[in-house]
Design an enzyme around this catalytic site. Structure first.
Site, PDB file in Angstrom:
ATOM      1  CE1 TYR A  56     -16.200  12.527  21.764  1.00  0.00           C
ATOM      2  CE2 TYR A  56     -17.251  10.369  21.040  1.00  0.00           C
ATOM      3  CZ  TYR A  56     -17.611  12.445  20.912  1.00  0.00           C
ATOM      4  OH  TYR A  56     -17.947  12.893  20.214  1.00  0.00           O
ATOM      5  CG  ASN A 127     -16.632  23.926  15.092  1.00  0.00           C
ATOM      6  OD1 ASN A 127     -17.259  22.288  16.568  1.00  0.00           O
ATOM      7  ND2 ASN A 127     -15.763  23.474  15.032  1.00  0.00           N
ATOM      8  CG  ASN A 153      -8.415  30.274  21.673  1.00  0.00           C
ATOM      9  OD1 ASN A 153      -9.268  30.040  22.423  1.00  0.00           O
ATOM     10  ND2 ASN A 153      -7.472  30.089  21.698  1.00  0.00           N
TER      11      ASN A 153
END
Length: 330
Positions: A56, A127, A153
């Site tokens: 990260y 999200n 997706n």
């Protein structure tokens, strides 16, 4: 003696299923201004796995705890807390949420509806908020306008499709796997396209030549350039990820002569700009959409916190059909 609290942490970087551990602690008592939240659920996000692997953006000091999202029930109030009551359901705005309990400042929580699915509320923070803000912060879209996105997706992609549909915007959804198209269609995506060198032609055929003025990119590399070239003059290309591992590419001619703009999205940075009242309004609407079922995220599996090794291994597999979550108190 207080009841035990379970926390997921890791003391070295590596494969998540090898290095994470469920560790027992004593459940803390909330001090003045704090609340104790019994966590109902938390999801495992790609960023969590990258952090465990040491890939990260920032490596935390070890041992480290993680987890951006969770929802739970307030079980204890510290002195002076009046904005919450015992039994309230809340979203935790703080991090380190892979735990059975969170002791946080009261300002680090937002109240959620009492009814509804806690699994869905647990996935609300990242999200859906990311999708909403990318759709609204950069371009003023009118009903019927097209938006193009890749990684359609993904979790963000699914939220973007559903939010755009609610607001009357049409989506061009670029995928990289043949089997992803059916999922995108089931979510309400207007058009599904296969990424490739002919993307501009696919977009023109789908829209009748009306190019989108907003492009959402999670892949980077040449995929960014293909989105740019498929978008209108003056379009904004918003990048929020580099799934390809490559830096974003755009042609100088698109930046200079077509006056397109490439910008990066970071949820924390946007929150710093819009302030607390706007954040509360955003999550209030998203929570209501979640409660009514208008905003739903697919769930593939739910684990116990003591099975965290199996949970992260499952979350790291490709080809999943939904999120992997943990219910630490079930």
């Amino acid at each position: 003696m207080c009841a035990p609290m379970y926390v997921v942490q890791f003391d070295q970087f590596g494969p998540p299923e090898d290095v994470v551990a469920c560790v027992e602690f004593e459940t803390p008592k909330p001090a003045a201004g704090k609340i104790l939240v019994e966590v109902e659920a938390f999801p495992i996000n790609p960023a969590d796995l990258l952090q465990i692997e040491g890939r990260y953006a920032v490596k935390p000091p070890l041992p480290a705890r993680l987890g951006a999202e969770s929802c739970g029930i307030v079980t204890e109030l510290g002195e002076g807390v009046t904005e919450f009551a015992i039994g309230d359901r809340v979203m935790v705005l703080a991090r380190e949420n892979w735990a059975s309990h969170r002791c946080i400042q009261s300002a680090e929580a937002l109240k959620l509806p009492a009814d509804g699915d806690p699994l869905q509320y647990a996935m609300l923070k990242v999200n859906p908020a990311t999708a909403t803000l990318m759709l609204t912060e950069y371009v003023t879209l009118e009903p019927g306008d097209w938006v193009i996105q890749n990684a359609a997706n993904s979790g963000v992609g699914a939220a973007l499709i559903r939010i755009a549909k609610q607001r009357g915007w049409r989506t061009l959804n670029v995928v990289r796997r043949d089997d992803a198209g059916e999922r995108v269609k089931n979510w309400g995506g207007d058009v599904t396209l296969m990424d490739g060198e002919d993307l501009v032609d696919q977009v023109n055929a789908a829209t009748g030549g009306v190019a989108p003025k907003l492009a959402i990119d999670a892949v980077g590399g040449a995929a960014t350039k293909r989105l740019s070239q498929s978008s209108a003059d003056g379009a904004i290309v918003v990048n929020y990820g580099l799934l390809s591992g490559d830096a974003c590419m755009m042609e100088a001619a698109d930046l200079i002569f077509r006056q397109q703009t490439l910008t990066g999205f970071w949820l924390g940075g946007i929150f710093q700009k819009i302030g607390r009242p706007a954040i509360e309004a955003l999550y209030g609407q998203l929570a209501e959409d979640t409660r009514t079922g208008a905003l739903v995220t697919d769930v593939e599996a739910v684990y116990a916190i003591k099975d965290i090794k199996a949970a992260v291994a499952h979350a790291g597999k490709g080809g999943r059909n939904g999120k992997v979550l943990v219910r630490p108190n079930s």
